[in-house]
Design a protein around this motif. Structure first.
Motif, PDB file in Angstrom:
ATOM      1  N   LEU A  32      -7.427 -10.415   3.802  1.00  0.00           N
ATOM      2  CA  LEU A  32      -6.435  -8.684   2.799  1.00  0.00           C
ATOM      3  C   LEU A  32      -4.631  -9.380   2.419  1.00  0.00           C
ATOM      4  CD1 LEU A  32      -6.750  -7.852   7.132  1.00  0.00           C
ATOM      5  CD2 LEU A  32      -7.271  -6.447   4.762  1.00  0.00           C
ATOM      6  N   ILE A  33      -4.314  -9.176   1.505  1.00  0.00           N
ATOM      7  CA  ILE A  33      -2.508  -9.474   2.073  1.00  0.00           C
ATOM      8  C   ILE A  33      -1.869  -8.591   2.608  1.00  0.00           C
ATOM      9  CG2 ILE A  33      -3.042  -9.240  -0.150  1.00  0.00           C
ATOM     10  CD1 ILE A  33      -1.681 -10.771  -1.350  1.00  0.00           C
ATOM     11  N   MET A  34      -1.376  -8.271   3.536  1.00  0.00           N
ATOM     12  CA  MET A  34      -1.117  -7.221   4.118  1.00  0.00           C
ATOM     13  C   MET A  34       0.293  -7.042   4.373  1.00  0.00           C
ATOM     14  SD  MET A  34      -3.219  -6.585   8.079  1.00  0.00           S
ATOM     15  CE  MET A  34      -2.204  -5.718   8.107  1.00  0.00           C
ATOM     16  N   PHE A  35       1.521  -6.271   3.785  1.00  0.00           N
ATOM     17  CA  PHE A  35       2.590  -5.385   3.908  1.00  0.00           C
ATOM     18  C   PHE A  35       3.041  -6.666   3.028  1.00  0.00           C
ATOM     19  CE2 PHE A  35       2.025  -6.340   8.894  1.00  0.00           C
ATOM     20  CZ  PHE A  35       2.118  -5.067   8.729  1.00  0.00           C
ATOM     21  N   TYR A  97      17.588   5.457  -6.685  1.00  0.00           N
ATOM     22  CA  TYR A  97      17.279   4.207  -5.339  1.00  0.00           C
ATOM     23  C   TYR A  97      16.988   4.948  -4.208  1.00  0.00           C
ATOM     24  CZ  TYR A  97      15.513   1.201  -2.297  1.00  0.00           C
ATOM     25  OH  TYR A  97      14.815   0.746  -1.564  1.00  0.00           O
ATOM     26  N   ASN A  98      15.447   6.065  -3.760  1.00  0.00           N
ATOM     27  CA  ASN A  98      14.920   6.851  -3.039  1.00  0.00           C
ATOM     28  C   ASN A  98      14.027   6.201  -2.100  1.00  0.00           C
ATOM     29  OD1 ASN A  98      13.642   8.061  -4.254  1.00  0.00           O
ATOM     30  ND2 ASN A  98      15.105   9.961  -4.855  1.00  0.00           N
ATOM     31  N   LEU A  99      13.775   6.467  -1.202  1.00  0.00           N
ATOM     32  CA  LEU A  99      12.430   6.557  -0.607  1.00  0.00           C
ATOM     33  C   LEU A  99      11.220   6.667  -1.355  1.00  0.00           C
ATOM     34  CD1 LEU A  99      11.851   5.576   2.519  1.00  0.00           C
ATOM     35  CD2 LEU A  99      11.120   8.216   2.456  1.00  0.00           C
ATOM     36  N   SER A 100      11.454   8.621  -2.079  1.00  0.00           N
ATOM     37  CA  SER A 100      10.476   8.332  -3.165  1.00  0.00           C
ATOM     38  C   SER A 100       9.889   7.267  -4.072  1.00  0.00           C
ATOM     39  CB  SER A 100      10.339   9.096  -3.855  1.00  0.00           C
ATOM     40  OG  SER A 100      11.165   9.410  -4.102  1.00  0.00           O
ATOM     41  N   SER A 101      11.606   6.616  -4.927  1.00  0.00           N
ATOM     42  CA  SER A 101      11.834   6.092  -6.062  1.00  0.00           C
ATOM     43  C   SER A 101       9.945   4.145  -5.518  1.00  0.00           C
ATOM     44  CB  SER A 101      12.079   5.579  -5.922  1.00  0.00           C
ATOM     45  OG  SER A 101      13.347   5.402  -5.153  1.00  0.00           O
ATOM     46  N   SER A 102      10.814   4.283  -4.000  1.00  0.00           N
ATOM     47  CA  SER A 102      10.332   3.013  -3.274  1.00  0.00           C
ATOM     48  C   SER A 102       8.927   2.667  -3.087  1.00  0.00           C
ATOM     49  CB  SER A 102      10.989   2.410  -1.892  1.00  0.00           C
ATOM     50  OG  SER A 102      12.384   2.247  -1.772  1.00  0.00           O
ATOM     51  N   TYR A 103       8.460   4.222  -2.825  1.00  0.00           N
ATOM     52  CA  TYR A 103       6.670   3.919  -2.979  1.00  0.00           C
ATOM     53  C   TYR A 103       6.520   4.239  -4.338  1.00  0.00           C
ATOM     54  CZ  TYR A 103       6.891   6.889   1.231  1.00  0.00           C
ATOM     55  OH  TYR A 103       7.227   7.105   2.874  1.00  0.00           O
ATOM     56  N   LEU A 140       2.095   3.470   4.925  1.00  0.00           N
ATOM     57  CA  LEU A 140       2.404   3.936   5.156  1.00  0.00           C
ATOM     58  C   LEU A 140       3.835   3.304   7.373  1.00  0.00           C
ATOM     59  CD1 LEU A 140      -1.040   4.188   7.117  1.00  0.00           C
ATOM     60  CD2 LEU A 140       0.725   6.997   6.939  1.00  0.00           C
ATOM     61  N   PHE A 141       3.254   1.954   6.995  1.00  0.00           N
ATOM     62  CA  PHE A 141       4.632   0.890   7.400  1.00  0.00           C
ATOM     63  C   PHE A 141       5.979   1.392   7.123  1.00  0.00           C
ATOM     64  CE2 PHE A 141       7.067  -2.957   8.289  1.00  0.00           C
ATOM     65  CZ  PHE A 141       6.800  -3.097   9.881  1.00  0.00           C
ATOM     66  N   PHE A 142       5.874   1.278   5.872  1.00  0.00           N
ATOM     67  CA  PHE A 142       7.547   1.495   4.606  1.00  0.00           C
ATOM     68  C   PHE A 142       7.589   2.902   4.823  1.00  0.00           C
ATOM     69  CE2 PHE A 142      10.330   2.896   1.753  1.00  0.00           C
ATOM     70  CZ  PHE A 142      10.857   1.827   1.513  1.00  0.00           C
ATOM     71  N   GLY A 143       6.763   3.794   5.682  1.00  0.00           N
ATOM     72  CA  GLY A 143       7.749   5.444   5.454  1.00  0.00           C
ATOM     73  C   GLY A 143       7.238   5.707   7.060  1.00  0.00           C
ATOM     74  N   ALA A 144       7.520   4.989   8.283  1.00  0.00           N
ATOM     75  CA  ALA A 144       7.342   5.100   9.432  1.00  0.00           C
ATOM     76  C   ALA A 144       8.777   4.169  10.119  1.00  0.00           C
ATOM     77  CB  ALA A 144       6.236   4.240   9.944  1.00  0.00           C
TER      78      ALA A 144
END
Length: 146
Positions: A32-35, A97-103, A140-144
């Motif tokens: 794993l390479i989580m986060f 730069y907004n939330l969707s571009s971060s995804y 999921l972590f980023f969105g939450a």
């Protein structure tokens, strides 16, 4: 100017500690390479906002993860810098730069990581499933929380 949780150095330090701890514990049993996508987002924010002290801690967190996973030192930092310099300016012309571009940025990072892992390791279904699971966990972590 919009503020993000990653702009807070205390919150960023806690996220970095969690990422390092989870990667050290999970590497005992899993590949794993989580986060890493969250760390890439922090890397991007620190470079964009010129938070150089926070950037130093992000690079140290990348270094812990790289050494733990058996990668060469500074490969994730160089991959992040490459994506920041060459890939993201093309994307920033079309969106702010907004939330969707971060995804989208996290997905770009994992595509680069897939290319990097296919060069260093053999590309098999376990690596593809691992990267897919990590993308989902990071998104999921980023969105939450961020």
């Amino acid at each position: 100017m919009t503020r993000n949780n990653l702009d807070n150095p205390i919150f960023l330090f806690i996220v970095l500690l969690i990422a390092i701890t989870v990667n050290i514990i999970s590497s005992i049993h899993f590949l794993l390479i989580m986060f890493a996508g969250i760390l890439f987002t922090a890397f991007y924010r620190c470079l964009r906002k010129r938070y150089l002290y926070s950037l130093t801690f992000v690079i140290i967190a990348f270094l812990f993860i790289e050494v733990n996973m058996g990668l060469k030192p500074f490969t994730l930092s160089l991959l992040s810098l490459f994506i920041y310099v060459f890939v993201l300016p093309k994307d920033e012309n079309h969106t702010s730069y907004n939330l969707s571009s971060s995804y989208v940025y996290i997905i770009f990072f994992y595509l680069g990581l897939l290319i990097l892992w296919s060069i260093i390791f053999e590309l098999n279904t376990q690596i593809l499933l691992t990267l897919f699971a990590n993308v989902m966990i990071d998104l999921l972590f980023f969105g939450a929380f961020l």
